[in-house]
Every structure is written in structure tokens, then in C-alpha cells.
Design a protein around this motif. Sequence first.
Motif, PDB file in Angstrom:
ATOM      1  N   ALA A  58      49.625  20.704  -5.349  1.00 39.56           N
ATOM      2  CA  ALA A  58      48.593  19.623  -5.385  1.00 39.56           C
ATOM      3  C   ALA A  58      48.732  19.073  -6.914  1.00 39.56           C
ATOM      4  CB  ALA A  58      47.325  20.149  -5.434  1.00 39.56           C
ATOM      5  N   VAL A  59      48.513  17.734  -7.044  1.00 40.97           N
ATOM      6  CA  VAL A  59      48.489  16.971  -8.067  1.00 40.97           C
ATOM      7  C   VAL A  59      47.134  16.544  -8.691  1.00 40.97           C
ATOM      8  CG1 VAL A  59      49.480  14.970  -9.518  1.00 40.97           C
ATOM      9  CG2 VAL A  59      50.992  16.060  -7.641  1.00 40.97           C
ATOM     10  N   SER A 112      52.372  26.035  -8.820  1.00 42.39           N
ATOM     11  CA  SER A 112      53.479  24.903  -8.358  1.00 42.39           C
ATOM     12  C   SER A 112      52.492  23.697  -8.310  1.00 42.39           C
ATOM     13  CB  SER A 112      54.061  25.110  -6.945  1.00 42.39           C
ATOM     14  OG  SER A 112      52.984  25.053  -5.913  1.00 42.39           O
ATOM     15  N   ALA A 113      51.080  23.763  -8.694  1.00 41.27           N
ATOM     16  CA  ALA A 113      50.128  22.588  -8.918  1.00 41.27           C
ATOM     17  C   ALA A 113      50.575  21.937 -10.048  1.00 41.27           C
ATOM     18  CB  ALA A 113      48.884  22.982  -8.700  1.00 41.27           C
ATOM     19  N   VAL A 114      50.377  20.675 -10.367  1.00 37.31           N
ATOM     20  CA  VAL A 114      50.749  19.807 -11.294  1.00 37.31           C
ATOM     21  C   VAL A 114      49.208  19.246 -11.931  1.00 37.31           C
ATOM     22  CG1 VAL A 114      51.712  17.809 -12.369  1.00 37.31           C
ATOM     23  CG2 VAL A 114      53.088  18.761 -10.513  1.00 37.31           C
ATOM     24  N   ILE A 115      49.062  19.575 -13.326  1.00 39.11           N
ATOM     25  CA  ILE A 115      47.742  19.294 -13.938  1.00 39.11           C
ATOM     26  C   ILE A 115      48.140  18.202 -14.988  1.00 39.11           C
ATOM     27  CG2 ILE A 115      45.639  19.954 -14.997  1.00 39.11           C
ATOM     28  CD1 ILE A 115      46.008  21.115 -12.376  1.00 39.11           C
ATOM     29  N   ARG A 116      47.714  16.859 -14.937  1.00 36.92           N
ATOM     30  CA  ARG A 116      48.028  16.059 -15.623  1.00 36.92           C
ATOM     31  C   ARG A 116      46.701  15.295 -16.539  1.00 36.92           C
ATOM     32  NH1 ARG A 116      50.868  11.918 -11.114  1.00 36.92           N
ATOM     33  NH2 ARG A 116      52.923  12.868 -11.158  1.00 36.92           N
ATOM     34  N   GLU A 117      47.122  15.921 -17.746  1.00 40.43           N
ATOM     35  CA  GLU A 117      45.520  15.820 -18.431  1.00 40.43           C
ATOM     36  C   GLU A 117      45.572  14.202 -18.736  1.00 40.43           C
ATOM     37  OE1 GLU A 117      43.743  18.067 -19.472  1.00 40.43           O
ATOM     38  OE2 GLU A 117      44.963  19.879 -19.182  1.00 40.43           O
ATOM     39  N   PRO A 118      44.137  13.988 -19.114  1.00 43.50           N
ATOM     40  CA  PRO A 118      43.263  14.542 -19.403  1.00 43.50           C
ATOM     41  C   PRO A 118      42.433  14.741 -17.990  1.00 43.50           C
ATOM     42  CG  PRO A 118      42.445  12.510 -19.742  1.00 43.50           C
ATOM     43  CD  PRO A 118      43.964  12.543 -19.517  1.00 43.50           C
ATOM     44  N   ASN A 168      49.399  19.985  -1.756  1.00 43.09           N
ATOM     45  CA  ASN A 168      49.893  18.849  -1.758  1.00 43.09           C
ATOM     46  C   ASN A 168      48.997  17.280  -1.689  1.00 43.09           C
ATOM     47  OD1 ASN A 168      52.747  19.672  -1.351  1.00 43.09           O
ATOM     48  ND2 ASN A 168      52.202  20.385   0.546  1.00 43.09           N
ATOM     49  N   ALA A 169      47.686  17.881  -1.870  1.00 44.38           N
ATOM     50  CA  ALA A 169      46.686  16.952  -2.086  1.00 44.38           C
ATOM     51  C   ALA A 169      46.909  16.300  -3.537  1.00 44.38           C
ATOM     52  CB  ALA A 169      45.231  17.213  -2.045  1.00 44.38           C
ATOM     53  N   VAL A 170      46.461  15.085  -3.657  1.00 39.17           N
ATOM     54  CA  VAL A 170      46.525  14.337  -5.045  1.00 39.17           C
ATOM     55  C   VAL A 170      45.123  13.532  -5.409  1.00 39.17           C
ATOM     56  CG1 VAL A 170      47.498  12.218  -6.019  1.00 39.17           C
ATOM     57  CG2 VAL A 170      48.839  13.553  -4.482  1.00 39.17           C
ATOM     58  N   VAL A 171      44.631  13.917  -6.519  1.00 46.81           N
ATOM     59  CA  VAL A 171      43.323  13.643  -7.196  1.00 46.81           C
ATOM     60  C   VAL A 171      43.662  12.763  -8.287  1.00 46.81           C
ATOM     61  CG1 VAL A 171      41.075  14.048  -7.484  1.00 46.81           C
ATOM     62  CG2 VAL A 171      42.561  15.532  -6.120  1.00 46.81           C
ATOM     63  N   GLU A 172      43.395  11.501  -8.597  1.00 46.61           N
ATOM     64  CA  GLU A 172      43.579  10.894  -9.813  1.00 46.61           C
ATOM     65  C   GLU A 172      42.249  10.113  -9.990  1.00 46.61           C
ATOM     66  OE1 GLU A 172      46.953   8.222  -9.403  1.00 46.61           O
ATOM     67  OE2 GLU A 172      48.285   9.837  -9.370  1.00 46.61           O
ATOM     68  N   GLU A 173      41.814   9.930 -11.342  1.00 47.06           N
ATOM     69  CA  GLU A 173      40.755   9.028 -11.629  1.00 47.06           C
ATOM     70  C   GLU A 173      39.454   9.102 -10.839  1.00 47.06           C
ATOM     71  OE1 GLU A 173      42.206   5.029 -12.527  1.00 47.06           O
ATOM     72  OE2 GLU A 173      43.940   5.765 -13.751  1.00 47.06           O
TER      73      GLU A 173
END
Length: 394
Positions: A275-276, A256-262, A292-297
Amino acid sequence: MDSYAAIVLAAGEGNRLRPLTRYRPKPMLPAGTKPILEHVFDALVDAGIDELVAVVGYRSTRVQSHFGPTYRNVPITYVSQEKQLGTGHALLAAESAVDGTCLVINGDQIVDTRIIRDTISGHEADASATLALLQRPSVEAYGGVILEDGHVTNIVENPHDDQDYVLNAGVYIIEPAVFDAVRASEPTAGEHHLVDGLSALVDTGETVNGVVSEGIWADATYPWDLLDVSFELFDAGIVDGDRPPADHRDSNVHPSAVIREPVVIDRDCVIGPGAVVGPYVCLGENATVGSNAVVEESVIDADTRLGANATAIECVTGIGVTIGAGSTVSGGPGDVRVRDRIFEDESLGALLADRAHDDGGVTYVPGSIVGPDVAVKPGTTVRGTIPEGTEVWS
């Protein structure tokens, strides 16, 4: 194409990147999920270099223990620069380890194979040295070179005039005469610099050539630059060597985690339900992203833990960091203090150095710098620079 031994200058600390360099030198900081120096070694080996001479100094055991005696079957000779007294001093420390023509390269900047190959191909027998050069709109933060008909006529560190400079990329083919020129040059503020020796050769009429390349080059001078360097590697498709960014093998990613490339996810990572992760995220070995944690850039180094419902945007961590459940790094812009200087509106949510940890529900004001072994208690708002070993209470 001729093959040379390469002297890799990797002795410096990188003090403008503190506190990340408190326990390791700048060349061992991550670009993607592996050290900057490993990218340099890859570029050299791919260009046909068959011998590596690494000049080490500050926290040298971190380099030697990581790489050992060889890299990709290419032998490494380690030379110690006990006191970091400039690039020229480092070069002279390696003089006895090479014979004849050799390549010299900075070990703390990303330089791709094309630049190295262009420099090797462009070196001519009558030249004392050949410099790799790049067309850049601004060179003030680095070294500028005036090039006329392929010959270097002037080398200026941090130029601020309006001459037509090209950027010195920190890759050189040198003949033995360069060692003598560096040895004879006057030190500046107690340090010997390689470019001073090259300038002396130019001033005495020796031939010093320059080759303009279009290869990839990136440098991290300040903490937020580590984000830009990794993002540039993503965009170039070389963020993790021969391993494609979409390859998440050897890691546990919940369905159910979401991996947003790259993204690049190193081995033994755990990404929890809901998690995202991404886009533009580097997760180092054994990192954990809670449910449900979010990590971007962000550049998240090895053994870092993000708790459930935590948010990390434009975040840089050291090794073994814990961002607790419900804590928030909301991203920049923010004002960042580096030593005695304030940089305004930089794209840095927060930097957390090795083993810093919070106990959850913590808010990081954009531009926060958290030193090693800092402990932040629940519900605290962190701002500014927190010194090493501090306990922070709300």
C-alpha cells in the motif's frame, strides 16, 4: 496575562458541509484526525484559559460524549441552545455561566493559541470588546472590519466593496455590556448575531478595539475545505497536537507499505502490503488500507476500509465507510453540487458520508457526493449527488 472563562460557540450544524454533518455537528468534523473543536479547546487551554463553557445544540450528545466534564483538567460547562437562532442567541444562552470579562470563540474554525493570546493581551480596561483580526487578501466569504488606530469603526458581514477590511477571526474578549447590546439588537431574518451587538456598540461611541494577529486560522465552509484545513495543519506542524505526524505508533504498517510524509496515522490502523499512503493523508482511528491500495491527499475518517488495489485521491470520508477492492477515486477537479448551487472545478475526488459502502470495482467521477448509508454495487460509475440510503446499480 489575565485568564478568562471562554464561551465556545459549538451549537451549529454546518449545513453546507452536508452530508458529513447528517449525524454530527461541524465542530466534530475532523481536522487531521481529531475534531475541529478539540483543536479549539487545545488552543484555549494552551493560552491559559481555565474554564470552558461550550454552547451546544445540533447533535449535542456527540460533543458531550466525546469530551465529558473536563478537557486536559479544565472543567467544561455545557449550555444548550435548543434552537440555533444565531451567534448572539448562543451567546445569551451562556450569559449565566460566566461572570465579568470573558472570551468568546467560534468552535467550528481552527484558531491557534497565538491569536487567542494576542487578543487577551490587547484588551484594555476601557474597551467594551476586543476583536481578533487577520490580514487576508479576501474577506468576502466572512466578516470584514475597518480598523483605525486600533479601534473598530465598522463591522460588515460578507463585504463586497473596495474598502480596506481585515478579517474577523471569530475570537473576542467581551465585557458584560456586550450581552446587553446583543439582547437589544434587532434580529436579522429571525436570528440574533453577535456582530450586530458589537456594531451597535461601535455606533453609539463605545470603544471596541481590534488586534491584528499573524496566527494560524482556517475554516471549512464546504466539504473540499476539510482537505485544505488538514493540509494547512500539516504545513504548520500542528496536525495532531503534541503527536508528531511521523509517529505511527499503535498501528500495524506492513514492512512493504510506503508512507510518504506528511501523513498522520491514528491508533489501531492497518496498512497492508504494497500500500502507498501519502503525501498529505489523515487516517482516522481503526482505518484500514488494503494491499496495494493508494491513498493521497485525503482525509479518511475512523473505521473506514479501503479494499485491495483501491485508489483514493482528494477523498473525504465519514465514519465507517467502505471503498471496495479495485474502486477508484481519481481526484479532482470536479463540479460539486452543494444544495442548489454548483461549484465548478473544485479539488474534490469524492465525498463519502458515514457508512456509505461500495462492493468493489466502482469508479467515482470527480466531485461526487455520496450520502450516508448508500450502497453501491460492483462496477458502478458514481457521479453527482447520491441521496442518503440509496442503492446504486450499474
